[in-house]
Motif scaffolding. Structure first.
Motif, PDB file in Angstrom:
ATOM      1  N   UNK A 135     -42.245 -23.655   1.216  1.00  0.00           N
ATOM      2  CA  UNK A 135     -41.434 -22.830   2.039  1.00  0.00           C
ATOM      3  C   UNK A 135     -40.757 -23.570   3.233  1.00  0.00           C
ATOM      4  N   UNK A 136     -41.436 -24.583   3.775  1.00  0.00           N
ATOM      5  CA  UNK A 136     -40.989 -25.434   4.681  1.00  0.00           C
ATOM      6  C   UNK A 136     -39.714 -26.225   4.348  1.00  0.00           C
ATOM      7  N   UNK A 137     -39.589 -26.563   2.919  1.00  0.00           N
ATOM      8  CA  UNK A 137     -38.451 -27.369   2.310  1.00  0.00           C
ATOM      9  C   UNK A 137     -37.528 -26.543   1.428  1.00  0.00           C
ATOM     10  N   UNK A 138     -37.791 -25.275   1.127  1.00  0.00           N
ATOM     11  CA  UNK A 138     -37.079 -24.288   0.151  1.00  0.00           C
ATOM     12  C   UNK A 138     -37.313 -22.998   0.338  1.00  0.00           C
ATOM     13  N   UNK A 139     -36.540 -22.180   0.510  1.00  0.00           N
ATOM     14  CA  UNK A 139     -36.507 -20.740   0.357  1.00  0.00           C
ATOM     15  C   UNK A 139     -35.509 -19.854  -0.560  1.00  0.00           C
ATOM     16  N   UNK A 198     -51.874 -30.517   9.766  1.00  0.00           N
ATOM     17  CA  UNK A 198     -51.691 -29.939  10.917  1.00  0.00           C
ATOM     18  C   UNK A 198     -50.008 -29.805  11.014  1.00  0.00           C
ATOM     19  N   UNK A 199     -49.169 -30.692  10.644  1.00  0.00           N
ATOM     20  CA  UNK A 199     -47.793 -30.618  10.735  1.00  0.00           C
ATOM     21  C   UNK A 199     -47.220 -29.612   9.736  1.00  0.00           C
ATOM     22  N   UNK A 200     -47.963 -29.388   8.490  1.00  0.00           N
ATOM     23  CA  UNK A 200     -47.438 -28.491   7.553  1.00  0.00           C
ATOM     24  C   UNK A 200     -47.698 -27.232   7.863  1.00  0.00           C
ATOM     25  N   UNK A 201     -48.835 -26.849   8.465  1.00  0.00           N
ATOM     26  CA  UNK A 201     -49.336 -25.689   9.010  1.00  0.00           C
ATOM     27  C   UNK A 201     -48.355 -25.176  10.201  1.00  0.00           C
ATOM     28  N   UNK A 202     -47.962 -26.255  10.972  1.00  0.00           N
ATOM     29  CA  UNK A 202     -46.763 -25.800  12.025  1.00  0.00           C
ATOM     30  C   UNK A 202     -45.495 -25.382  11.614  1.00  0.00           C
ATOM     31  N   UNK A 203     -44.962 -26.327  10.465  1.00  0.00           N
ATOM     32  CA  UNK A 203     -43.708 -25.742   9.739  1.00  0.00           C
ATOM     33  C   UNK A 203     -43.748 -24.487   9.098  1.00  0.00           C
TER      34      UNK A 203
END
Length: 145
Positions: free
Chosen positions: A101-105, A130-135
């Protein structure tokens, strides 16, 4: 498969149809008509050939975050989990591919999509960087308010 002639696709089509489904033959293996409301757009679809069964949490995405260490039984359970399967427009499912979902919705119901993605991810204990969790947290905040 659970021993009947319906594969996971047809089981999802049957379960998610909001109207009576029709089958190709009396054996009731292959769905040829029904009424589906796409959670990605709200569009009503009657022709199952226009539908893909989307893995909300894509198989490749999961593989890269821990599913590669699962047993074959666990992989099969995940791939066929009704909580992770949605009847949606084929074109949007193909556009999405293996993205999170950080790349497509989807165009509609973005909050519900992100919440379902997160629930499936937690159910299967998949790990984010950690970066994915933040996004993901930022995306959830943006689309869910």
């Amino acid at each position: 498969m659970d021993g009947d002639c319906q594969n996971s696709r047809h089981e999802a089509l049957i379960a998610q149809s909001t109207g009576q489904v029709r089958f190709k033959t009396g054996r009731e293996c292959r769905v040829v008509a029904g009424r589906w409301i796409s959670p990605f757009t709200g569009a009503v679809i009657h022709d199952p050939s226009r539908i893909d069964i989307d893995h909300v949490l894509p198989l490749k995405w999961a593989w890269d975050r821990g599913a590669n260490r699962w047993s074959p039984t666990q992989r099969e359970r995940f791939a066929n989990d009704p909580a992770n399967l949605l009847s949606v427009e084929a074109s949007l499912n193909r556009q999405k591919g293996a993205k999170g979902p950080d790349q497509w919705l989807p165009p509609a119901n973005q909050c519900q999509y992100v919440l379902r993605f997160t629930r499936v991810m937690k159910t299967y204990k998949l790990k984010l960087s950690p970066a994915e969790e933040r996004r993901l947290t930022q995306t959830r905040s943006r689309v869910c308010g």
